[in-house]
Design a protein around this motif. Structure first.
Motif, PDB file in Angstrom:
ATOM      1  N   GLU A   3      38.714  87.244  16.954  1.00 51.30           N
ATOM      2  CA  GLU A   3      39.234  88.310  16.038  1.00 51.30           C
ATOM      3  C   GLU A   3      39.515  89.006  15.682  1.00 51.30           C
ATOM      4  O   GLU A   3      40.165  90.506  15.401  1.00 51.30           O
ATOM      5  CB  GLU A   3      40.476  87.163  15.062  1.00 51.30           C
ATOM      6  CG  GLU A   3      40.594  87.503  13.744  1.00 51.30           C
ATOM      7  CD  GLU A   3      39.106  86.365  13.118  1.00 51.30           C
ATOM      8  OE1 GLU A   3      39.166  85.632  12.649  1.00 51.30           O
ATOM      9  OE2 GLU A   3      38.612  85.728  14.104  1.00 51.30           O
ATOM     10  N   ASN A   4      38.177  89.765  15.066  1.00 52.87           N
ATOM     11  CA  ASN A   4      37.474  91.174  14.188  1.00 52.87           C
ATOM     12  C   ASN A   4      37.664  92.221  15.424  1.00 52.87           C
ATOM     13  O   ASN A   4      37.366  93.251  15.257  1.00 52.87           O
ATOM     14  CB  ASN A   4      36.816  90.765  13.190  1.00 52.87           C
ATOM     15  CG  ASN A   4      36.644  89.541  12.275  1.00 52.87           C
ATOM     16  OD1 ASN A   4      38.046  89.953  11.941  1.00 52.87           O
ATOM     17  ND2 ASN A   4      35.553  88.845  12.141  1.00 52.87           N
ATOM     18  N   ARG A   5      37.040  92.098  16.681  1.00 52.60           N
ATOM     19  CA  ARG A   5      37.375  92.393  17.319  1.00 52.60           C
ATOM     20  C   ARG A   5      38.054  93.235  17.781  1.00 52.60           C
ATOM     21  O   ARG A   5      38.628  93.836  18.339  1.00 52.60           O
ATOM     22  CB  ARG A   5      36.767  91.597  18.839  1.00 52.60           C
ATOM     23  CG  ARG A   5      35.429  90.994  18.958  1.00 52.60           C
ATOM     24  CD  ARG A   5      34.172  91.931  18.851  1.00 52.60           C
ATOM     25  NE  ARG A   5      32.826  91.252  18.736  1.00 52.60           N
ATOM     26  CZ  ARG A   5      32.580  89.853  19.035  1.00 52.60           C
ATOM     27  NH1 ARG A   5      32.546  89.821  19.988  1.00 52.60           N
ATOM     28  NH2 ARG A   5      30.678  90.246  18.371  1.00 52.60           N
ATOM     29  N   ARG A  96      37.333  90.925   1.979  1.00 50.40           N
ATOM     30  CA  ARG A  96      38.099  91.999   2.510  1.00 50.40           C
ATOM     31  C   ARG A  96      37.870  93.693   3.373  1.00 50.40           C
ATOM     32  O   ARG A  96      37.452  93.551   2.319  1.00 50.40           O
ATOM     33  CB  ARG A  96      39.223  91.967   1.155  1.00 50.40           C
ATOM     34  CG  ARG A  96      39.663  90.520   0.834  1.00 50.40           C
ATOM     35  CD  ARG A  96      41.170  90.740  -0.246  1.00 50.40           C
ATOM     36  NE  ARG A  96      41.848  89.758  -0.535  1.00 50.40           N
ATOM     37  CZ  ARG A  96      40.867  89.108  -1.445  1.00 50.40           C
ATOM     38  NH1 ARG A  96      39.913  88.903  -2.059  1.00 50.40           N
ATOM     39  NH2 ARG A  96      42.220  87.838  -1.727  1.00 50.40           N
ATOM     40  N   TYR A  97      38.660  93.437   4.013  1.00 50.99           N
ATOM     41  CA  TYR A  97      38.291  95.349   4.536  1.00 50.99           C
ATOM     42  C   TYR A  97      38.532  96.279   4.114  1.00 50.99           C
ATOM     43  O   TYR A  97      38.454  97.300   3.706  1.00 50.99           O
ATOM     44  CB  TYR A  97      39.017  94.941   6.331  1.00 50.99           C
ATOM     45  CG  TYR A  97      38.164  94.222   7.283  1.00 50.99           C
ATOM     46  CD1 TYR A  97      36.248  94.763   7.391  1.00 50.99           C
ATOM     47  CD2 TYR A  97      37.970  93.505   7.088  1.00 50.99           C
ATOM     48  CE1 TYR A  97      36.119  94.369   8.342  1.00 50.99           C
ATOM     49  CE2 TYR A  97      37.527  92.566   8.121  1.00 50.99           C
ATOM     50  CZ  TYR A  97      36.407  92.978   9.124  1.00 50.99           C
ATOM     51  OH  TYR A  97      35.508  91.912   9.626  1.00 50.99           O
ATOM     52  N   SER A  98      40.075  95.734   3.253  1.00 52.42           N
ATOM     53  CA  SER A  98      40.338  96.439   2.173  1.00 52.42           C
ATOM     54  C   SER A  98      40.944  96.120   0.653  1.00 52.42           C
ATOM     55  O   SER A  98      41.685  95.339   1.254  1.00 52.42           O
ATOM     56  CB  SER A  98      41.897  97.378   2.972  1.00 52.42           C
ATOM     57  OG  SER A  98      43.126  98.253   1.994  1.00 52.42           O
ATOM     58  N   SER A 130      32.587  85.849   3.015  1.00 46.06           N
ATOM     59  CA  SER A 130      33.526  85.513   4.098  1.00 46.06           C
ATOM     60  C   SER A 130      34.730  86.363   3.799  1.00 46.06           C
ATOM     61  O   SER A 130      35.291  86.893   2.359  1.00 46.06           O
ATOM     62  CB  SER A 130      33.409  83.694   4.008  1.00 46.06           C
ATOM     63  OG  SER A 130      31.894  83.463   4.616  1.00 46.06           O
ATOM     64  N   TYR A 131      36.037  86.219   4.457  1.00 48.98           N
ATOM     65  CA  TYR A 131      37.127  86.112   4.858  1.00 48.98           C
ATOM     66  C   TYR A 131      37.405  84.853   3.740  1.00 48.98           C
ATOM     67  O   TYR A 131      37.123  83.944   3.606  1.00 48.98           O
ATOM     68  CB  TYR A 131      37.891  86.449   5.767  1.00 48.98           C
ATOM     69  CG  TYR A 131      37.462  87.156   7.398  1.00 48.98           C
ATOM     70  CD1 TYR A 131      36.617  87.759   7.204  1.00 48.98           C
ATOM     71  CD2 TYR A 131      37.789  86.396   8.648  1.00 48.98           C
ATOM     72  CE1 TYR A 131      36.489  89.269   7.680  1.00 48.98           C
ATOM     73  CE2 TYR A 131      37.486  87.135   9.587  1.00 48.98           C
ATOM     74  CZ  TYR A 131      36.212  88.985   9.039  1.00 48.98           C
ATOM     75  OH  TYR A 131      36.501  89.162  10.467  1.00 48.98           O
ATOM     76  N   PRO A 132      38.415  85.533   3.224  1.00 47.46           N
ATOM     77  CA  PRO A 132      38.902  84.558   2.304  1.00 47.46           C
ATOM     78  C   PRO A 132      39.771  83.801   2.500  1.00 47.46           C
ATOM     79  O   PRO A 132      40.095  83.471   3.388  1.00 47.46           O
ATOM     80  CB  PRO A 132      40.377  85.273   1.427  1.00 47.46           C
ATOM     81  CG  PRO A 132      40.155  86.780   1.432  1.00 47.46           C
ATOM     82  CD  PRO A 132      39.073  87.028   2.884  1.00 47.46           C
ATOM     83  N   ALA A 138      29.608  85.628   6.436  1.00 51.85           N
ATOM     84  CA  ALA A 138      30.017  87.046   6.337  1.00 51.85           C
ATOM     85  C   ALA A 138      29.432  88.094   7.257  1.00 51.85           C
ATOM     86  O   ALA A 138      28.768  87.461   7.912  1.00 51.85           O
ATOM     87  CB  ALA A 138      29.132  87.061   4.953  1.00 51.85           C
ATOM     88  N   HIS A 139      29.976  89.135   8.012  1.00 50.20           N
ATOM     89  CA  HIS A 139      29.681  89.971   8.553  1.00 50.20           C
ATOM     90  C   HIS A 139      29.437  91.105   7.983  1.00 50.20           C
ATOM     91  O   HIS A 139      30.183  91.557   7.868  1.00 50.20           O
ATOM     92  CB  HIS A 139      29.580  89.519   9.987  1.00 50.20           C
ATOM     93  CG  HIS A 139      31.822  89.566  10.310  1.00 50.20           C
ATOM     94  ND1 HIS A 139      32.509  88.791   9.906  1.00 50.20           N
ATOM     95  CD2 HIS A 139      32.162  90.343  10.366  1.00 50.20           C
ATOM     96  CE1 HIS A 139      33.555  88.367   9.207  1.00 50.20           C
ATOM     97  NE2 HIS A 139      33.401  89.733  10.405  1.00 50.20           N
ATOM     98  N   ILE A 140      28.885  91.906   9.077  1.00 53.49           N
ATOM     99  CA  ILE A 140      28.868  93.187   9.265  1.00 53.49           C
ATOM    100  C   ILE A 140      29.208  93.790  10.977  1.00 53.49           C
ATOM    101  O   ILE A 140      28.216  93.302  11.073  1.00 53.49           O
ATOM    102  CB  ILE A 140      27.609  94.947   8.212  1.00 53.49           C
ATOM    103  CG1 ILE A 140      27.714  93.739   7.270  1.00 53.49           C
ATOM    104  CG2 ILE A 140      27.730  96.260   8.810  1.00 53.49           C
ATOM    105  CD1 ILE A 140      25.830  94.900   6.666  1.00 53.49           C
ATOM    106  N   HIS A 141      30.407  95.138  11.086  1.00 59.38           N
ATOM    107  CA  HIS A 141      30.440  94.739  12.536  1.00 59.38           C
ATOM    108  C   HIS A 141      29.613  96.261  12.459  1.00 59.38           C
ATOM    109  O   HIS A 141      28.531  96.483  11.841  1.00 59.38           O
ATOM    110  CB  HIS A 141      31.819  94.987  12.839  1.00 59.38           C
ATOM    111  CG  HIS A 141      32.815  93.808  12.549  1.00 59.38           C
ATOM    112  ND1 HIS A 141      32.630  92.839  13.491  1.00 59.38           N
ATOM    113  CD2 HIS A 141      33.182  93.468  11.650  1.00 59.38           C
ATOM    114  CE1 HIS A 141      33.537  92.360  13.007  1.00 59.38           C
ATOM    115  NE2 HIS A 141      33.620  92.327  12.052  1.00 59.38           N
ATOM    116  N   ALA A 142      29.159  96.395  14.493  1.00 60.66           N
ATOM    117  CA  ALA A 142      28.142  97.322  14.306  1.00 60.66           C
ATOM    118  C   ALA A 142      28.762  97.576  15.781  1.00 60.66           C
ATOM    119  O   ALA A 142      28.870  97.113  16.658  1.00 60.66           O
ATOM    120  CB  ALA A 142      27.111  97.021  14.755  1.00 60.66           C
TER     121      ALA A 142
HETATM  122 FE   LIG Z   1      35.197  91.010  10.693  1.00 59.31          FE
END
Ligand SMILES: [Fe+2]
Length: 211
Positions: A3-5, A96-98, A130-132, A138-142
């Motif tokens: 879903e993060n895509r 959280r992203y924000s 990790s997302y709550p 846990a991850h870092i997108h690139a």
């Molecule tokens: Fe993500």
């Protein structure tokens, strides 16, 4: 993580633009956030402001300090490439992203690098979470891009010590050495976690962003 895509380039740039308004300069790096749609596509020579080494969190950001570095190579895996853009973004230490929007469309922690003459990149950040209430690792997108290499996303940076990383992902990364997307963390005497990931640039196939 699929879903993060959903956080595509347009969303990212929009979030970055919001961030540029909301965050005082001098804190988080905001390279090119006002260059609509061109954040990671600038060819070498078009801008001298994209560093190979950067810090993507403000001083005092909560979390475990982490420095990720590596070399980006041509498809042969041996020739370091200069001028390749690497755009990274991640959650904070609460997943959280924000801290304001609570979703992944207001990405707060992000940064853009461009490899130096040795193909090197490096970014200083904090270890994401990790997302709550999730079992997402846990991850870092690139995203990677460069001259003759349309932008595409690469496998997320993950962490070997994360219990949510699946066996499938672990097997996929077996034998990849420094090219593994699974980061092995080592804590230095200065208390900072460090990890290395090298990247072989490729022409995008089904992971193109269309940018
Ligand atoms: Fe993500």
């Amino acid at each position: 993580m699929n879903e993060n895509r959903g956080l595509n380039r347009r969303d990212f740039v929009r979030g970055a633009a919001l961030l540029a308004v909301a965050t005082p300069l001098g804190g988080i790096g905001l390279w090119g956030c006002t260059q609509k749609g061109s954040l990671a596509r600038t060819a070498p020579g078009e801008s001298t402001n994209v560093p190979w080494k950067t810090t993507i969190v403000a001083a005092g950001e909560a979390g475990d300090p982490l420095i990720v570095s590596g070399t980006i190579y041509s498809p042969d895996g041996r020739t370091p490439l200069e001028g390749i853009n690497l755009l990274v973004y991640q959650t904070d230490a609460t997943g959280r992203y924000s801290t304001t929007g609570g979703n992944n469309r207001d990405t707060r922690i992000h940064g853009l690098m461009r490899t130096n003459s040795e193909g090197r990149y490096e970014f200083r950040t904090i270890k994401p979470a990790s997302y709550p209430n999730s079992r997402n690792p846990a991850h870092i997108h690139a995203y990677v891009s460069g001259p003759n290499y349309p932008e595409y996303w690469i496998d997320e940076y993950l962490f070997t010590d994360d219990p949510f990383v699946t066996q499938e992902v672990r097997q996929k990364n077996e034998g990849k050495g420094s090219f593994s997307s699974l980061l092995t963390l080592r804590r230095g005497d200065d208390g900072v976690l460090r990890a290395v990931r090298d990247i072989k640039v490729e022409r995008c196939t089904n992971n193109c962003t269309g940018k």
